[in-house]
Design an enzyme around this catalytic site. Sequence first.
Site, PDB file in Angstrom:
ATOM      1  N   HIS A   7       0.841  -1.198   0.000  1.00  0.00           N
ATOM      2  CA  HIS A   7       0.000   0.000   0.000  1.00  0.00           C
ATOM      3  C   HIS A   7       0.873   1.244   0.000  1.00  0.00           C
ATOM      4  CE1 HIS A   7       0.747  -0.765   4.265  1.00  0.00           C
ATOM      5  NE2 HIS A   7       0.255   0.421   4.603  1.00  0.00           N
ATOM      6  N   HIS A  29       1.310   3.921   1.979  1.00  0.00           N
ATOM      7  CA  HIS A  29       1.832   4.634   3.137  1.00  0.00           C
ATOM      8  C   HIS A  29       3.358   4.684   3.093  1.00  0.00           C
ATOM      9  CE1 HIS A  29      -2.071   3.991   5.690  1.00  0.00           C
ATOM     10  NE2 HIS A  29      -2.181   4.962   4.808  1.00  0.00           N
ATOM     11  N   HIS A  38       5.897   1.953   3.925  1.00  0.00           N
ATOM     12  CA  HIS A  38       5.890   0.760   3.079  1.00  0.00           C
ATOM     13  C   HIS A  38       6.375   1.074   1.666  1.00  0.00           C
ATOM     14  CE1 HIS A  38       3.678  -1.823   5.981  1.00  0.00           C
ATOM     15  NE2 HIS A  38       3.307  -0.629   6.427  1.00  0.00           N
ATOM     16  N   ASP A  71      -0.456  -4.148   5.979  1.00  0.00           N
ATOM     17  CA  ASP A  71      -1.173  -3.686   7.166  1.00  0.00           C
ATOM     18  C   ASP A  71      -2.631  -4.141   7.172  1.00  0.00           C
ATOM     19  OD1 ASP A  71       1.175  -2.511   7.893  1.00  0.00           O
ATOM     20  OD2 ASP A  71       0.451  -0.444   7.829  1.00  0.00           O
ATOM     21  N   HIS A 114       4.314  -5.242  10.253  1.00  0.00           N
ATOM     22  CA  HIS A 114       4.835  -4.628  11.479  1.00  0.00           C
ATOM     23  C   HIS A 114       4.993  -5.659  12.587  1.00  0.00           C
ATOM     24  CE1 HIS A 114       4.374  -0.311  10.383  1.00  0.00           C
ATOM     25  NE2 HIS A 114       3.367  -0.754   9.644  1.00  0.00           N
TER      26      HIS A 114
END
Length: 308
Positions: free
Chosen positions: A102, A104, A107, A182, A221
Amino acid sequence: MVVGRGLLGRRSLAALGAACARRGLGPALLGVFCHTDLRKNLTVDEGTMKVEVLPALTDNYMYLVIDDETKEAAIVDPVQPQKVVDAARKHGVKLTTVLTTHHHWDHAGGNEKLVKLESGLKVYGGDDRIGALTHKITHLSTLQVGSLNVKCLATPCHTSGHICYFVSKPGGSEPPAVFTGDTLFVAGCGKFYEGTADEMCKALLEVLGRLPPDTRVYCGHEYTINNLKFARHVEPGNAAIREKLAWAKEKYSIGEPTVPSTLAEEFTYNPFMRVREKTVQQHAGETDPVTTMRAVRREKDQFKMPRD
């Protein structure tokens, strides 16, 4: 499995990890104090497919996915590009592919630099907001990394363009892997920044939950301890949660990753994968999976983490 070395000895790192754990500090805080170098790499060798777990930033993971037959490799979410290049050289593999879960920054934020360091890379993702994107993909798109098959699974919710990558060896007996960014964590799930409880239910139960039970889960994470503490709060009588939490604390105390888990395991201790279970629904005061998902996520967002 082969575990790389950190900068501290095992006893020193264990003492530091135990001290942090006693004060209720999670893996991200250990990263702040010690930086990524004290979080150990891990090589998971299941056969033709090898996965090098690369800690990044304070609690992120990048994954170097290696086809041992062709020595071709892909990198998942390369937020620290030089570390990726160094890992590829260490393994003697040719990096050809970037798999971005994704947009963000923690990442996708290394994409632009990585394509400058390694020319000719194919950068895959499901969102136009991803930097250096060369191949936009959709649900059930497929690609190859050497002899490995990669199936792209759309899991919108955390972000609208989130993609998980299911990697398998055709005709092989080794377990497949899914790189979940995520969307799915060990014992948890991502926040609903751009989606709904209904979308997360579909992502976890219908898309990811229907993959083979032995699928290795590689998430974005290191949130495992805190996720399990919340899971324990939701289901205090669940022995699988207590056992996994004790195991995760031991791993954390010596700087080792708690990934991968398996999908079968997640269904035993992850409250967001267990929203169809009566114990989780009763805790939430709900009677169906979607409203339970919404209630449990809302509670998790406000949960005060215990210090044990």
